[in-house]
Design an enzyme around this catalytic site. Structure first.
Site, PDB file in Angstrom:
ATOM      1  N   ASP A   1     -79.879 -19.259 -56.670  1.00 20.70           N
ATOM      2  CA  ASP A   1     -80.348 -19.141 -58.033  1.00 20.70           C
ATOM      3  C   ASP A   1     -81.636 -18.318 -57.971  1.00 20.70           C
ATOM      4  O   ASP A   1     -82.210 -18.151 -56.903  1.00 20.70           O
ATOM      5  CB  ASP A   1     -80.608 -20.563 -58.536  1.00 20.70           C
ATOM      6  CG  ASP A   1     -81.237 -20.578 -59.887  1.00 20.70           C
ATOM      7  OD1 ASP A   1     -80.836 -19.756 -60.708  1.00 20.70           O
ATOM      8  OD2 ASP A   1     -82.126 -21.408 -60.108  1.00 20.70           O
TER       9      ASP A   1
ATOM     10  N   GLY B   1     -79.463 -16.165 -64.444  1.00 19.02           N
ATOM     11  CA  GLY B   1     -79.212 -16.071 -65.868  1.00 19.02           C
ATOM     12  C   GLY B   1     -80.030 -14.985 -66.518  1.00 19.02           C
ATOM     13  O   GLY B   1     -79.898 -14.729 -67.713  1.00 19.02           O
ATOM     14  N   ASP B   2     -80.867 -14.319 -65.741  1.00 19.52           N
ATOM     15  CA  ASP B   2     -81.763 -13.317 -66.308  1.00 19.52           C
ATOM     16  C   ASP B   2     -81.038 -12.031 -66.662  1.00 19.52           C
ATOM     17  O   ASP B   2     -79.895 -11.811 -66.292  1.00 19.52           O
ATOM     18  CB  ASP B   2     -82.866 -12.996 -65.291  1.00 19.52           C
ATOM     19  CG  ASP B   2     -83.974 -13.999 -65.365  1.00 19.52           C
ATOM     20  OD1 ASP B   2     -84.149 -14.587 -66.448  1.00 19.52           O
ATOM     21  OD2 ASP B   2     -84.645 -14.204 -64.343  1.00 19.52           O
TER      22      ASP B   2
ATOM     23  N   ASP C   1     -82.188 -24.960 -58.264  1.00 24.03           N
ATOM     24  CA  ASP C   1     -83.120 -26.027 -58.622  1.00 24.03           C
ATOM     25  C   ASP C   1     -82.798 -26.671 -59.953  1.00 24.03           C
ATOM     26  O   ASP C   1     -83.321 -27.726 -60.264  1.00 24.03           O
ATOM     27  CB  ASP C   1     -84.545 -25.486 -58.662  1.00 24.03           C
ATOM     28  CG  ASP C   1     -84.774 -24.595 -59.857  1.00 24.03           C
ATOM     29  OD1 ASP C   1     -83.825 -23.873 -60.223  1.00 24.03           O
ATOM     30  OD2 ASP C   1     -85.860 -24.629 -60.426  1.00 24.03           O
TER      31      ASP C   1
END
EC number: 7.6.2.1
Lengths: 346, 1212
Positions: B493, B782-783, B910
């Protein structure tokens, strides 16, 4: 597992924490940093190791060989010759016929001087004293406690005879070896000491001092020797020796000791009674007279094995050294390391 | 409705009043004061949650929605003129529509009437039991669980077979002992763990709570609390059970709770009591709650309540859950609805995930091979035994050692003989029993113990301890330690994993002007302090500010520019759900304002606003107080539309002191530009867009802020719609969303912000190390694409010499096309690489490829026929970067690799959005960071920072793999040597399966004689030091290539086994062939020989001898000798005194010595020759470690070093 903070290392991370010796040792332990010796194989160490093994093993082997060769041994197989001519075709009938006297005389020539004590063994071959059915067919507790001990089911099929318990029970005792030997030196009877042929530990602790043979060898099928019903088991040394079941199908058992020297060229007369039936299953019987060396009886194997091992180690050392000289590899050289070639492989 | 509720002060206060009056006057709105000191609160947080409160996030199926719904807010509305207020509510996005609960599915809770509440069905009391067993059920249940292992059933069947008289090989006790031992050890371990759980349950159950009884609150034990009872909880008290709030010390019914034990989030959350229940003077004593049956959704609650003849609906904001703590609220009263095991925290507690390691799977393959070998050995014995019986069939009854007939009685009976056919069958079964240890039973226990030990050292390792949080490494799964040494793919992530997830405000673009020039580090502008009661209050975090913007904001003249800038900053301060907490510091004159909130972005924005002079001081359900450039102003929060992941924006409607009503909206650029009125200031929009692009290309997270002033008619219209939606019984969430969409239009663009998410320390180095170790690192984020690429560059994932393949399509067809192009490109690249670097050309790196793909494209690719193409492209690329991916897509990408290759995958993340990925991967690692504990709960291992991955994989993973692989192989070897020794002997016993080794020794062999050293070596031995492994990540490849455990190794070991067992057997066999030796004596020799041999064999392979190793190996040999002696000291065993008789003779000692050398020489020769002439990476590195200084950093020094050692070797 998470309660790691109890260790001396808890608290501040970087500096080595508590100064006390114990916690420092513990800290090194938890960080897997215990002082350790890291043996690595270098050409020097490899060659030295092999040479050292060779240098030690060859002489040791030679010493063993010498010890084995110094033992004088007379082996006489008598089971075939002791059968009269007319019974040769039917040995089993002969041995089973209890009406025939089975005396037999053998002459043994002493090849070289034999120093006392001379051990007398009988040797049986193709006799599976280590057969599972046989080994299990005994009762240790009965041997020790006699009739007081009732649970002798392990003794089958020689647990009972005519419905009564047998002491000592079981196949092993039932098949007690019963050939007897006596020795003549010229005309004089040689003394053969038949005491202390069994282990002292067995006589003292394993066989009852007040256990007497009961109902022994009374069945329809007689397996072997009989026992003196008036003598306790702890004194029946032939039985005790026999009950130490042999490890291998060819085995010796002590019969007695001759406590006088025999000279080279002498001929010993053996009067034996050939009672024991090995004919029904093709067993062999031998009589063995042997002196004793510090390494036991006459057996070259160990010495030869040591010498062979030693020589092959020396050979390996030489081979290693030769290859090393021809294609040396620098130690710890990363250029030699496979990871430099790995990029293609993966 | 308004009467009797003194909660709203109709007009804004003068800036100073609430603070000067604090304490003297019961404040009309919740006052922050009982605030825990920072130290005390942090210590409370660090306190471990009690065992029972470990909730596992493992089963939540919609992590995104969850996170969205967690953004709590107070949404209350008030008409500025009439001061009318509605019951505070939260939108129930989890429960969806406000359906009525059918009576059959409802639980009826009568407030303050536990007896009636427990009718007709008795509900459980609040006592909890996390233990698996009770004293009565322990044995059957534990055994049942243990026998899930196939191997145990095998041993059970053998033990049972051994009880059949015809098959009785061992004594009854001895045949069961090994299994009983193994079961016993595990049972004791389980029992102890269960006992510890029991103790923690006891302390939990005996805690005290105040329960209403006859108008008084009396202390009651937690375990006696029943559904329906009314409970009072004081500040800092843990909540004893799930209860619906009835009233709190706050007049508006607000209670702040900390849910750190529940979901790990340390910020405060707000919960509300219903207005209807608040009226009852604090302690309502009647009412009926109809709530849903207990379930494990901690973010959902669905109920309604009949009180005073009215029906009010209850949602997740009205319930406080067991495991939380009450904070900042003097007291709260609630009614217990779920108790004991039905509480949500208990329903959520589940054990660590259970996975099986790759090595263990391979081990099972070899176990099957061993079973085949066992079958072969048994068949050989059986066939030979059958032949022997057949040849001797006529003699059998005459041989003294084999009697078919029993003459004990008068009739001749049969003695244990059923014809040759049956004898053959029995021989086979008996041989299976005799040779059963071929399958190593002790291995399973040893492996568990070794993993426990390895886990201990991983936890203790200081290089994997987070210095900031003092958090140690956590091992949650205990059975995949060795997988860490075989990882080929790392899926990471980004936010919170590669980055710190500590947001820092960096840039602002206001009305098309970029304010990103920040001053020096040391200037004091970052703090705007406010004087309150002669105290200084300042925000906890300082933010660097742009002087120009500060000047503009503070400039006296009232320009359009200044107003918009002020609006922008006001929007940052107001448009959020931050709760400010004022904390004491050591200096009594200084207090810190700590912004508590669920989104780190919002916190950063609030701190930024504070730095620019708009300090958010206070938030209640109805208003916020902001210190605007020194003037305290009160803004009424009239409405709040929560953030949700569909709209990707949130908005707040604020009644300003100047009586205007403003709507502030902030959100992601993609969603914001759709609702911004572009007609007005096109160039501003353009400029902002270009600023946004430049922000994201330097790796900043961007948000756009918009505003609209609402006219009173618009507001009235909105308000009625909002009320309607808010009180709707059905589809409330959807209605609220529609209301929000209606009002969030035609916005005026105020500006945009750029927030930096700092890279964690050591990330670029860690990625470089992993890359060198041959591990492919994929980043799934997700960016936005630009942000992802820039982060990729900054963490050295992407480098400038890389060729980027970007797939960014919006239809399946274009996806297919770009994929085909990409495939063509990769083949072209690999072809040109092959041409450039000949096969012999080593060391030259090929031109790397990077694949960048976004979530929309993945929608068209994953789980369609295009998967195969993407797999080809992705595996051909060195780096893969997936941006804008949804949580489930992350799992899909992991599955893409996992299903198509046999390579090990590792996922690290995380947040809750990483849960699916973590669970999908072979190894899941959770980062215990800012975003709660859901990822940790779902993970196999948890740690503080990304860079710990390097020591974890390269050092511990490597060690674990090497140790475990060796241990498995060694255990196979150890038992096989023993079995073959027995086998050789059987050949000389007329195939009757007699064993010379006493049955006790054969039972104790793998349990006592040889067990400890392999465990110690499995835990402690290190092939290479940590330093070497960290310096040369390439050494990790050994595990990836499965060098230490593979079929070839297994077969070689088995061949060695045959040689060694032959040496053990035949040397004494030949040496004693003319002697009087008995079974027990030679058996003892074999026992000692085999034990010494296998221990020395182990010793030969040990890399590092420390005192523990020495003690275990020599200790085991001594222990064996002692055991053999003890066994031979029992007069009723046939082997009485045999060992002493044997030891008296020199032959015994010469045999022993000969066996050891003869048996080990072949192995030693092979070892010496391969290590020297065909060294592995590890061997070379070990030599470097020993002979070269590892500090030699450069290659030249290494060459010198090697030439030195070279000359050194020439000496012989």
């Amino acid at each position: 597992m998470e309660a790691g903070s109890s260790s001396g290392s808890g608290g501040v991370p970087q500096p080595l924490p508590a100064p006390s010796m114990r916690s420092r040792v513990f800290y090194r332990f938890t960080q897997q940093n215990l002082p350790a010796c890291k043996p690595t194989l270098t050409p020097v160490s490899v060659i030295t190791t092999f040479l050292l093994i060779g240098i030690i093993f060859v002489p040791v082997g030679l010493v063993c060989l010498r010890a084995s060769r110094s033992v004088v041994e007379i082996v006489d197989r008598y089971d075939v010759e002791c059968i009269p001519e007319q019974y040769q075709s039917n040995k089993v009938a002969y041995i089973k016929d209890s009406s025939i006297f089975k005396n037999c005389t053998r002459y043994l020539k002493v090849q070289s001087h034999m120093k006392a004590p001379i051990y007398v063994y009988y040797e049986l071959e193709n006799y599976y004293q280590n057969h599972r059915r046989y080994v299990k067919s005994r009762s240790e507790k009965q041997l020790l406690y006699g009739l007081k001990y009732k649970d002798t089911s392990s003794c089958k099929p020689q647990e009972l005879s005519n419905g009564l318990p047998i002491v000592p029970c079981g196949l092993i005792a039932w098949s007690l070896f019963n050939d007897t030997y006596s020795f003549l030196r010229g005309a004089t009877v040689m003394n053969i000491n038949r005491k202390n042929i069994a282990w002292k530990s067995d006589r003292d602790h394993k066989y009852g001092k007040h256990v007497y043979p009961v109902n022994f060898q009374n069945g329809t099928l007689i397996g072997g020797g009989k026992l003196n019903p008036n003598s306790p088991l702890s004194e029946q040394e032939d039985l005790i020796v026999w009950m130490r079941t042999a490890a291998l199908p060819k085995f010796r058992k002590p019969y007695g000791r001759i406590e006088e020297d025999l000279n080279a060229g002498e001929v010993i007369t053996v009067n034996l009674v050939n009672n024991y039936n090995t004919y029904s299953f093709g067993g062999k019987k031998k009589l063995v007279l042997t002196t004793s060396g510090w390494l036991g009886g006459q057996n070259d194997f160990l010495g030869l094995a040591y010498v062979a091992t030693g020589f092959s180690c020396i050979l390996i050392a030489i081979l290693f050294a030769l290859i090393h000289v021809k294609i040396p590899r620098p130690h710890g050289d990363t250029n030699f390391s496979p990871w430099n070639r790995k990029s293609n492989a993966s | 409705m308004a009467s009797g509720r003194p909660l709203l002060i109709p007009s804004p206060k003068t800036p100073t009043s609430p603070y000067s009056q604090t304490g003297s006057d019961p404040p009309p709105h919740p006052d922050p004061p009982p605030i825990p000191l920072p130290s005390s609160s942090s210590s409370r947080r660090s306190k471990l949650p009690s065992k029972s409160q470990n909730s596992s996030g493992g089963t939540f199926s919609f992590p995104t929605e969850l996170r969205a719904s967690k953004r709590s807010s107070s949404s209350s509305s008030r008409q500025p003129t009439t001061a009318q207020r509605f019951p505070s509510r939260r939108s129930d996005s989890m429960t969806g529509s406000q359906r009525d609960i059918p009576d059959s599915e409802a639980r009826f809770v009568y407030v303050n009437d536990p007896d009636r509440s427990n009718q007709p069905t008795r509900l459980p009391t609040n006592s909890i039991r996390t233990t698996k067993y009770s004293i009565l059920t322990f044995l059957p249940r534990n055994l049942f669980e243990q026998f899930h292992r196939l191997a145990y059933i095998y041993f059970l069947v053998l033990a049972a077979m051994n009880q059949v008289p015809q098959l009785g090989v061992f004594g009854r006790e001895t045949s069961i002992l090994p299994l009983a031992f193994v079961l016993g050890v595990t049972a004791i371990k389980d029992g102890y763990e269960d006992f510890r759980r029991h103790r923690s349950d006891q302390t939990e159950n005996h805690r005290s709570a105040s329960v209403l009884s006859d108008r008084d609150f009396v202390p009651t034990r937690w375990k006696d609390i029943r559904v329906g009872q009314v409970i009072k909880v004081h500040t800092n008290d843990p909540i004893p059970c799930d209860m619906v709030l009835l009233s709190t010390s706050d007049p508006t019914g607000v209670a702040y709770i900390q849910t750190v034990n529940l979901d790990g989030e340390s910020n405060l959350k707000t919960r509300y009591a219903k207005q209807e229940t608040l009226k009852h003077g604090g302690v309502p004593t009647s009412g009926l709650i109809r709530c849903e049956k207990p379930n494990r959704n901690i973010y959902g609650f669905h109920a309604n309540m009949d009180i005073d003849g009215k029906r009010v609906s209850l949602g997740p904001s009205n319930i406080v859950l067991r495991g939380c703590e009450l904070k900042n609220t003097n007291w709260a009263i609630g009614v217990a609805v779920y108790t004991g095991r039905e509480t949500k925290v208990m329903l959520n507690s589940s054990g660590a995930p259970s996975k099986r390691s790759r090595l263990e799977a391979h081990m099972n393959r070899e176990t099957i091979l061993l079973a085949v070998l066992l079958f072969l050995v048994c068949s050989i014995v059986t066939i030979l035994g059958g032949i022997w019986l057949h040849v001797h069939r006529d003699e059998l009854n005459d041989t003294p050692f084999y009697r078919k007939q029993d003459f004990s009685d008068r009739e001749v009976g049969k003695y244990n003989y059923y014809g040759i056919g049956w004898e053959v069958v029995f021989t086979f079964l008996k041989s299976v029993i005799v040779f059963q240890v071929m399958i190593p039973i002790a291995l399973y226990v040893s492996m568990e113990l070794v993993r426990l030990g390895q886990a201990f050292f991983m936890i203790q390792d200081d290089s994997m301890r987070d210095a900031a949080t003092h958090k140690r490494f956590q091992c949650r799964a205990l059975n995949i330690n060795e997988d860490l040494g075989q990882i080929k793919y790392v899926f990471s992530d980004k936010t919170g994993t590669l980055t710190e997830n500590k947001m820092e405000f960096r840039c602002a673009s206001v009305r098309g002007t970029d304010y990103s020039r920040t001053g020096d580090e040391d200037d004091d502008n970052g703090y705007s302090t406010i004087a309150v009661d002669e105290q200084e209050w300042k925000p906890k975090m300082r933010v660097k500010v742009d002087e120009e913007l500060v000047q503009l904001l503070r400039s006296g003249e009232k320009t359009e520019k200044r107003e918009r800038a002020r609006d922008f900053v006001l929007g940052l301060a107001a448009c959020n759900t931050i709760v400010p907490l004022v904390v004491d510091t050591e200096d009594p004159r200084v207090r810190l304002i700590d912004y508590q909130g669920e989104s780190p972005d919002e916190q950063a924005l609030a701190y930024a606003a504070a730095a620019y002079g708009f300090v958010l001081l206070e938030r209640t359900s109805g208003h916020i107080v902001i210190d605007v450039l020194g003037h305290r102003q009160r803004f009424d929060v009239l409405g709040l539309h929560e953030f949700d992941s569909d709209r990707k924006r949130m908005s707040v409607i604020v009644g300003c002191p100047d009586k205007t009503v403003k709507l502030f909206v902030k959100g992601a650029d993609s969603s914001m530009f759709g609702v911004i009125d572009k007609s007005r200031n096109l160039e501003i929009v353009r400029a902002t867009e270009s600023h946004l692009y430049s922000y994201s290309s330097i790796g900043l997270r961007t948000l756009v802020v918009g505003m609209r002033e609402l006219s009173s008619s618009e507001f009235v219209e909105w308000q009625s719609a909002y009320e309607k939606a808010n009180t709707a019984l059905f589809g409330r969430a959807g209605l609220l969303r529609a209301v929000a969409a209606n009002i969030e239009t035609n916005l005026q663009l105020l500006g945009a912000s750029g927030i930096e998410d700092k890279l964690q320390a050591g990330v670029p180095e860690a990625i470089e190390s992993l890359r060198q170790a041959g591990i492919k690192v994929w980043v799934l984020t997700g960016d936005k694409q630009e942000t992802a690429i820039s982060i990729g560059y900054s963490c050295k994932l992407l480098t400038s010499d890389m060729t980027q393949i970007i797939i960014n399509s919006h239809s399946k067809e274009s996806c297919r096309k770009s994929l085909l192009d990409a495939i063509a490109m990769t083949t072209k690249f690999s072809a040109s690489n092959a041409a450039r670097n000949g096969p012999g050309d080593v060391g030259s790196s090929k031109a790397p490829l990077a694949l960048i793909i976004d979530g929309t494209s993945l929608v068209y690719i994953l789980e369609t026929e295009l998967e195969e193409e993407i797999f080809k492209v992705a595996t051909a690329c060195d780096v893969v970067l997936c941006c804008r991916v949804a949580p489930l897509q992350k799992a899909g990408i992991v599955a893409l690799i996992k299903n198509r290759t046999s390579d090990m995958t590792l996922a690290i993340g995380d947040g809750a959005n990483d849960v699916s990925m973590i669970q999908m991967a072979d190894v899941g690692i959770g980062i215990s960071g800012q975003e709660g504990r859901q990822a940790v709960m779902a993970s196999d291992f948890a740690m503080g920072q990304f860079r710990f991955l390097v020591p974890l994989l390269l050092v511990h993973g490597h060690w674990n793999y090497q140790r475990m692989a060796y241990m498995i192989l060694y255990n196979f070897y150890r038992n096989a040597v023993f079995v073959f020794c027995l086998f050789w002997y059987v050949l000389y016993t007329a195939f009757s399966l007699t064993t010379a080794v006493t049955e006790w020794s054969s039972v104790l062999y793998s349990v006592i004689y040889t067990a400890l050293p392999t465990i110690v070596v499995g835990i402690l031995d290190k092939d290479l030091s940590r330093k070497t492994l960290m310096k040369h990540p390439q050494l990790y490849g050994a595990g990836q290539r499965e060098e230490r455990y593979n079929l070839k190794m297994f077969i070689l070991t088995m061949m060695d086994t045959i040689w060694q067992s032959a040496a053990i057997f035949f040397i004494p066999f030949l040496a004693y062939r003319h002697s009087t030796v008995d079974i027990s004596g030679i058996g003892d020799l074999w026992t000692l020989a085999v034990v010494i041999l296998v221990n020395l064999h182990l010793g030969m392979d040990i890399f590092r001898w420390n005192w523990v190793t020495h003690a275990s190996i020599w200790g085991c040999i001594v222990a064996t000798a002692i055991c053999v002696i003890i066994i031979d000291c029992i007069p009723v065993l046939p082997g009485y005194w045999a060992i002493f008789e044997m030891m008296k003779e020199g032959l015994f000692w010469f045999c022993l010595l000969g066996i050891i050398f003869v048996a080990l020489i072949p192995r030693f020769v092979v070892k010496a020759f391969t290590e020297y002439f065909f060294p592995s990476d590890i061997q070379v590195a070990r030599e470097m470690e020993k002979y070269g200084s590892l500090n030699a950093a450069t290659a030249t020094q290494e060459v010198q070093m090697s030439s030195y050692s070279n000359s050194h070797q020439r000496i012989p």
